[in-house]
Motif scaffolding. Structure first.
Motif, PDB file in Angstrom:
ATOM      1  N   ASN A 128       0.198 122.333   7.285  1.00  0.00           N
ATOM      2  CA  ASN A 128       0.873 123.299   6.408  1.00  0.00           C
ATOM      3  C   ASN A 128       0.832 124.725   6.967  1.00  0.00           C
ATOM      4  OD1 ASN A 128       1.356 121.222   4.522  1.00  0.00           O
ATOM      5  ND2 ASN A 128      -0.655 121.540   3.588  1.00  0.00           N
ATOM      6  N   ASN A 129       0.800 124.840   8.309  1.00  0.00           N
ATOM      7  CA  ASN A 129       0.769 126.156   8.954  1.00  0.00           C
ATOM      8  C   ASN A 129      -0.405 127.014   8.477  1.00  0.00           C
ATOM      9  OD1 ASN A 129       3.144 125.750  10.500  1.00  0.00           O
ATOM     10  ND2 ASN A 129       4.380 126.171   8.679  1.00  0.00           N
ATOM     11  N   GLU A 130      -1.532 126.355   8.228  1.00  0.00           N
ATOM     12  CA  GLU A 130      -2.707 127.077   7.754  1.00  0.00           C
ATOM     13  C   GLU A 130      -3.270 127.992   8.840  1.00  0.00           C
ATOM     14  OE1 GLU A 130      -4.319 123.423   4.926  1.00  0.00           O
ATOM     15  OE2 GLU A 130      -5.055 123.692   6.971  1.00  0.00           O
ATOM     16  N   VAL A 131      -4.047 128.981   8.419  1.00  0.00           N
ATOM     17  CA  VAL A 131      -4.791 129.807   9.363  1.00  0.00           C
ATOM     18  C   VAL A 131      -6.106 129.096   9.652  1.00  0.00           C
ATOM     19  CG1 VAL A 131      -3.763 131.927   8.499  1.00  0.00           C
ATOM     20  CG2 VAL A 131      -5.938 131.149   7.540  1.00  0.00           C
ATOM     21  N   PRO A 132      -6.695 129.311  10.819  1.00  0.00           N
ATOM     22  CA  PRO A 132      -8.009 128.716  11.078  1.00  0.00           C
ATOM     23  C   PRO A 132      -9.046 129.288  10.126  1.00  0.00           C
ATOM     24  CG  PRO A 132      -7.431 130.301  12.786  1.00  0.00           C
ATOM     25  CD  PRO A 132      -6.210 130.125  11.948  1.00  0.00           C
ATOM     26  N   ALA A 133      -9.932 128.432   9.660  1.00  0.00           N
ATOM     27  CA  ALA A 133     -10.965 128.860   8.711  1.00  0.00           C
ATOM     28  C   ALA A 133     -12.276 128.170   9.054  1.00  0.00           C
ATOM     29  CB  ALA A 133     -10.549 128.536   7.277  1.00  0.00           C
ATOM     30  N   VAL A 134     -13.357 128.908   9.001  1.00  0.00           N
ATOM     31  CA  VAL A 134     -14.669 128.371   9.344  1.00  0.00           C
ATOM     32  C   VAL A 134     -15.137 127.414   8.264  1.00  0.00           C
ATOM     33  CG1 VAL A 134     -17.103 128.938   9.683  1.00  0.00           C
ATOM     34  CG2 VAL A 134     -15.332 130.373  10.713  1.00  0.00           C
ATOM     35  N   CYS A 135     -15.485 126.197   8.680  1.00  0.00           N
ATOM     36  CA  CYS A 135     -16.080 125.223   7.762  1.00  0.00           C
ATOM     37  C   CYS A 135     -17.035 124.358   8.569  1.00  0.00           C
ATOM     38  CB  CYS A 135     -14.993 124.370   7.100  1.00  0.00           C
ATOM     39  SG  CYS A 135     -15.663 123.230   5.866  1.00  0.00           S
ATOM     40  N   PRO A 299     -11.587 142.980  13.526  1.00  0.00           N
ATOM     41  CA  PRO A 299     -11.243 141.557  13.408  1.00  0.00           C
ATOM     42  C   PRO A 299     -11.542 141.011  12.024  1.00  0.00           C
ATOM     43  CG  PRO A 299     -13.249 141.843  14.685  1.00  0.00           C
ATOM     44  CD  PRO A 299     -12.691 143.204  14.463  1.00  0.00           C
ATOM     45  N   LEU A 300     -10.752 140.024  11.631  1.00  0.00           N
ATOM     46  CA  LEU A 300     -10.893 139.389  10.328  1.00  0.00           C
ATOM     47  C   LEU A 300     -11.121 137.907  10.531  1.00  0.00           C
ATOM     48  CD1 LEU A 300     -10.591 139.913   7.203  1.00  0.00           C
ATOM     49  CD2 LEU A 300      -8.251 139.061   7.474  1.00  0.00           C
ATOM     50  N   LEU A 301     -12.152 137.372   9.913  1.00  0.00           N
ATOM     51  CA  LEU A 301     -12.434 135.945   9.977  1.00  0.00           C
ATOM     52  C   LEU A 301     -12.313 135.344   8.585  1.00  0.00           C
ATOM     53  CD1 LEU A 301     -13.641 137.014  12.679  1.00  0.00           C
ATOM     54  CD2 LEU A 301     -15.340 135.194  12.502  1.00  0.00           C
ATOM     55  N   VAL A 302     -11.807 134.139   8.520  1.00  0.00           N
ATOM     56  CA  VAL A 302     -11.603 133.439   7.252  1.00  0.00           C
ATOM     57  C   VAL A 302     -12.570 132.267   7.189  1.00  0.00           C
ATOM     58  CG1 VAL A 302      -9.941 132.154   5.844  1.00  0.00           C
ATOM     59  CG2 VAL A 302      -9.177 134.123   7.190  1.00  0.00           C
ATOM     60  N   PHE A 303     -13.160 132.033   6.026  1.00  0.00           N
ATOM     61  CA  PHE A 303     -14.044 130.887   5.842  1.00  0.00           C
ATOM     62  C   PHE A 303     -13.636 130.120   4.586  1.00  0.00           C
ATOM     63  CE2 PHE A 303     -16.012 134.062   3.190  1.00  0.00           C
ATOM     64  CZ  PHE A 303     -16.613 133.371   2.143  1.00  0.00           C
ATOM     65  N   VAL A 304     -14.118 128.881   4.493  1.00  0.00           N
ATOM     66  CA  VAL A 304     -13.804 128.021   3.356  1.00  0.00           C
ATOM     67  C   VAL A 304     -14.915 128.160   2.321  1.00  0.00           C
ATOM     68  CG1 VAL A 304     -13.383 125.662   2.583  1.00  0.00           C
ATOM     69  CG2 VAL A 304     -12.548 126.419   4.817  1.00  0.00           C
ATOM     70  N   ASN A 305     -14.539 128.565   1.141  1.00  0.00           N
ATOM     71  CA  ASN A 305     -15.492 128.647   0.036  1.00  0.00           C
ATOM     72  C   ASN A 305     -15.202 127.488  -0.907  1.00  0.00           C
ATOM     73  OD1 ASN A 305     -17.424 129.465  -1.786  1.00  0.00           O
ATOM     74  ND2 ASN A 305     -16.108 130.979  -2.780  1.00  0.00           N
ATOM     75  N   VAL A 306     -16.188 126.583  -1.047  1.00  0.00           N
ATOM     76  CA  VAL A 306     -16.031 125.413  -1.905  1.00  0.00           C
ATOM     77  C   VAL A 306     -16.848 125.637  -3.160  1.00  0.00           C
ATOM     78  CG1 VAL A 306     -16.212 122.914  -2.062  1.00  0.00           C
ATOM     79  CG2 VAL A 306     -15.771 123.994   0.145  1.00  0.00           C
ATOM     80  N   VAL A 307     -16.169 125.672  -4.294  1.00  0.00           N
ATOM     81  CA  VAL A 307     -16.817 125.936  -5.571  1.00  0.00           C
ATOM     82  C   VAL A 307     -17.000 124.621  -6.305  1.00  0.00           C
ATOM     83  CG1 VAL A 307     -16.675 127.184  -7.744  1.00  0.00           C
ATOM     84  CG2 VAL A 307     -15.756 128.206  -5.649  1.00  0.00           C
ATOM     85  N   LEU A 429      -2.190 139.341  21.563  1.00  0.00           N
ATOM     86  CA  LEU A 429      -2.893 138.327  20.784  1.00  0.00           C
ATOM     87  C   LEU A 429      -4.223 138.813  20.235  1.00  0.00           C
ATOM     88  CD1 LEU A 429      -2.238 135.123  22.944  1.00  0.00           C
ATOM     89  CD2 LEU A 429      -0.887 136.052  21.062  1.00  0.00           C
ATOM     90  N   THR A 430      -4.781 139.875  20.787  1.00  0.00           N
ATOM     91  CA  THR A 430      -6.081 140.354  20.312  1.00  0.00           C
ATOM     92  C   THR A 430      -5.935 141.047  18.963  1.00  0.00           C
ATOM     93  OG1 THR A 430      -5.775 142.394  21.558  1.00  0.00           O
ATOM     94  CG2 THR A 430      -7.042 140.648  22.613  1.00  0.00           C
ATOM     95  N   SER A 431      -7.055 141.266  18.308  1.00  0.00           N
ATOM     96  CA  SER A 431      -7.043 142.009  17.051  1.00  0.00           C
ATOM     97  C   SER A 431      -6.512 143.411  17.308  1.00  0.00           C
ATOM     98  CB  SER A 431      -8.460 142.089  16.473  1.00  0.00           C
ATOM     99  OG  SER A 431      -8.998 140.790  16.280  1.00  0.00           O
ATOM    100  N   ASP A 443      -3.046 141.842   8.422  1.00  0.00           N
ATOM    101  CA  ASP A 443      -4.277 141.062   8.344  1.00  0.00           C
ATOM    102  C   ASP A 443      -4.231 139.801   9.202  1.00  0.00           C
ATOM    103  OD1 ASP A 443      -5.663 142.813   6.792  1.00  0.00           O
ATOM    104  OD2 ASP A 443      -5.271 141.797   4.890  1.00  0.00           O
ATOM    105  N   LEU A 444      -3.089 139.143   9.286  1.00  0.00           N
ATOM    106  CA  LEU A 444      -3.006 137.941  10.117  1.00  0.00           C
ATOM    107  C   LEU A 444      -3.190 138.276  11.593  1.00  0.00           C
ATOM    108  CD1 LEU A 444      -0.134 135.817   8.502  1.00  0.00           C
ATOM    109  CD2 LEU A 444      -2.605 135.393   8.449  1.00  0.00           C
ATOM    110  N   ASP A 445      -2.766 139.479  11.990  1.00  0.00           N
ATOM    111  CA  ASP A 445      -2.970 139.899  13.376  1.00  0.00           C
ATOM    112  C   ASP A 445      -4.447 140.081  13.699  1.00  0.00           C
ATOM    113  OD1 ASP A 445      -0.236 139.960  13.820  1.00  0.00           O
ATOM    114  OD2 ASP A 445      -0.057 142.073  13.276  1.00  0.00           O
TER     115      ASP A 445
END
Length: 707
Positions: A128-135, A299-307, A429-431, A443-445
């Motif tokens: 689904n064209n997701e962004v990478p996310a830390v999990c 830089p911005l990093l995305v993570f998965v928050n599971v509630v 490609l860098t931040s 933010d996506l950049d």
């Protein structure tokens, strides 16, 4: 008779020539003395000029050494950034597959595919064209609790609800095994709920661990560059051994003077001019920040928050948004709040806050690096013993050239601009750059990524790049779970300012041993930062920085007095992979990084997948000699492209000999060369150094008219 004899004596012309010769001899002697004196003066003038040329060349060599050291440390900062991007996009997403089946090859991330799967240098089709996310709540990691080891909490679609294991009501208690089944369901549900509730904090923890390591690593390197930059802008700059360059220039000149020049030479008639000490290049802080310019980023990093509750809901959050996480677990993992402090990127930059994220430094082309030497001598000549001696005067200018401390952020630089300001980014490609509270992008950049070669459009979006370490990482997904990636291998970063080691490490390992999990993880991480074509294009990279710069800097105390990093004492650090004082890991060099990435070592596999290195990883530098791209003459008076020596070396210098690039004969070199140039050239308004679309102009730091 007597009178006649007297008259004959008066008319006798014998001896007149002697008188004439005596008179002519004096004139000839004067001419002779004049010719001798003039010849000696010309000789002394040539000698003085040659000696001053040697002195200027010596000073420019010392200036080039500083620039070469800055260039390599700047490259190390890029490697730290590349490591952050790789950990985020590869290690953080190992569990992001299309199903919960570890054997589903079609749905695996590239880093987990077997060597039989062919990887293409095309964008990885994320769901689904997701962004990478830390999990990290998946079977490769040690984060899930016992009882759910084969559970993967990372594959589920984001923003969807996953029901927990249902608990069957006991309607017929007499049915055999009904209570055992219920107990199993309760246990399964409780472990699911525990893992569900711990997922968000665990994912945030690893996200912040890799940010934490990145920031602490670059903070020390930036302080090293700050010191070098300040020294570079000092009128009385110092060499590698912390000795005044002026003293070395003076000694060089004296050793090359004739005896008469040496007797007539006076230190009061001697001066060295550092072009980078010009007010327009020193900068308002008097530290050279107008010449060597930081490129702060955010830089911005995305993570998965599971509630967890009655169900598990996976949502995406950014690393600076942690308020919804369990505060008790946050305090457990971040007791001094240092990671939470680093989560926000303050506006404070520069030397006041070296922990600020950075892409490295760029060199202002309008602040020209050069050195001028001016000397006078009053030699006394043998046929001019009286009066004032002749005044001889010589000037010389020398310039480091041909090296590269790193790419500009943008592709051109107007003379009046404090930073590169062209229409296009050199590495898009860098931040993006973050200056004065303004972000050069969205933010996506900001998601960490980097180009592998000039013109790269994918970076770590490429399937090949994502799978370059698959032969190592796939081992952490074996059915018996003998190997685990461990978040505990990233808790040693508190020591990073003093150890200089940002790679995975187990603090519980004996000093003389490195366990297999650590060895494999470190090998994969070294493979992730090994030089690529982009690096070789824009940086002067010394294959043996440890020998040529690190050891000398430590011995001289050049970096003593560095400010603590988040309260941790900072010291000189070497190439990525080095661990100061460790008997097994020891020093690392770029040469050894390349060697371990392609050849491995002992029982440790190579850092890059051998099934890909024969062609698919065409952007990776396979031989340290390919870094020898500095300017060099094929032979005297030949200025064509040095195809016979470019990226080659027939004879390597012994370890104790400092040669940038360490090639002693029949090969290329690394970094800045040195040339003599004229004063008129420096005063010219024809300098065409601003890049694309910027016309020629004069430099910002021409020689002082009084010099």
């Amino acid at each position: 008779m007597g009178t006649m004899k007297h008259k004959r004596r008066l008319l006798d012309e014998t001896g007149q020539m002697s008188i004439f010769v005596a008179l002519i001899f004096q004139v000839l002697f004067i001419f002779f003395a004049m010719v001798v004196n003039i010849g000696l003066i010309v000789h002394d003038k040539i000698n003085l000029q040659n000696a001053v040329d040697f002195g200027a060349y010596y000073a420019a060599e010392r200036q080039s050494e500083i620039l070469n050291e800055i260039a390599h440390i700047n490259y190390q900062i890029r490697q730290d950034y590349k490591l952050l991007a790789w950990r985020y996009r590869v290690l953080g997403t190992l569990g992001r597959q299309m199903s919960n089946l570890d054997t589903d090859i079609a749905g695996m991330p590239p880093a987990r595919t077997p060597p039989t799967v062919q990887l293409q240098d095309v964008a990885y089709p994320m769901r689904n064209n997701e962004v990478p996310a830390v999990c990290v709540m998946n079977t490769a990691w040690d984060t899930t609790v016992q009882g759910a080891q084969r559970e993967n909490y990372c594959f589920r679609p984001y923003n969807t609800t996953t029901q927990l294991t249902p608990i069957t009501p006991i309607i017929a208690p007499w049915v055999p095994g009904i209570f055992g089944q219920r107990a199993s369901e309760v246990f399964s549900r409780s472990t699911q709920l525990q893992n569900c509730n711990e997922s968000g904090p665990a994912n945030w923890r690893f996200t912040m661990q890799i940010i934490y390591g990145y920031k602490l690593a670059i903070a020390t390197r930036k302080q090293m560059i700050f010191k070098l930059r300040r020294n570079l802008a000092d009128p009385n700059f110092r060499d590698q051994e912390e000795k005044p360059v002026r003293d070395g220039v003076l000694n060089t000149i004296r050793k090359n003077l004739t005896s008469t020049n040496k007797e007539g030479f006076d230190d009061g008639y001697f001066d060295v001019y550092n072009g980078l000490s010009h007010p327009d290049c020193v900068g308002p802080n008097q530290n050279g920040d107008r010449t060597i310019v930081d490129i702060p980023t955010k830089p911005l990093l995305v993570f998965v928050n599971v509630v967890g509750g009655n169900a598990c809901i996976a949502t995406l959050q950014t690393h600076d948004n942690y308020n919804s996480l369990d505060p008790n677990m946050m305090n457990l993992w971040d007791p001094d709040r240092s990671m939470r402090t680093l989560a926000a990127e303050p506006d404070i930059q520069g030397e006041q806050y070296p922990e600020h994220s950075s892409l490295g430094f760029e060199k202002n082309p309008w602040c020209m690096s050069y050195v001028g030497v001016h000397a006078r001598s009053r030699p006394r000549k043998p046929f001019a013993p009286f009066g004032q001696p002749v005044l001889l005067e010589a000037r010389s200018f020398a310039q480091p050239f041909g090296g590269r401390i790193g790419p500009w952020y943008r592709n051109s630089w107007n003379k009046t601009s404090p930073q590169s300001d062209g229409p296009n980014r050199v590495d898009p490609l860098t931040s993006p750059r973050f200056v004065g509270g303004t972000l050069d992008g969205n933010d996506l950049d900001r998601l960490p990524n980097f180009s592998r070669y000039p013109g790269d459009q994918l970076g770590l979006k490429s399937m090949v790049a994502l799978g370059a370490q698959r032969h190592i990482l796939a081992q952490f997904y074996t059915n018996n779970n003998a190997l685990k990636l461990r978040t505990s291998n990233y808790i040693h970063f508190d020591q990073l300012p003093s150890t200089g080691d940002p790679l995975a490490f187990n603090l519980n390992d004996p000093p003389t041993q490195v366990n297999s999990e650590i060895a494999l993880t470190r090998q994969a991480e070294i493979g992730a930062v090994t030089p690529d074509v982009f690096d070789a294009t824009y940086f002067s990279i010394d294959p043996n920085f440890f020998q040529n710069y690190f050891q000398k800097a430590n011995a001289s105390g050049r970096y003593s007095g560095m400010s603590p990093v988040l309260g941790r004492p900072a010291r000189t650090v070497s190439d990525v992979g080095s661990r100061v004082g460790h008997p097994v890991l020891g020093p690392q060099t770029v040469e050894s990084q390349i060697g371990s990435s392609f050849n491995g070592g002992g029982s440790t596999p190579s850092g890059l997948d051998p099934s890909l290195t024969n062609g698919d990883l065409r952007y990776a530098i396979k031989d340290w000699r390919h870094l020898l791209t500095g300017w060099t003459l094929p032979k005297a008076q030949v200025f064509t492209f040095p195809d016979a020596t470019f990226g080659k070396c027939d004879k390597v210098a012994p370890p104790e000999v400092m040669i940038p690039g360490k090639c002693a004969q029949s090969g290329g070199r690394v970094g800045y060369s040195v040339r003599l140039l004229s004063r008129d050239y420096l005063l010219s308004d024809k300098w065409n150094v601003g890049g694309d679309g910027v016309g020629p102009s004069s430099i910002l730091n021409p020689p002082d008219p009084a010099f």
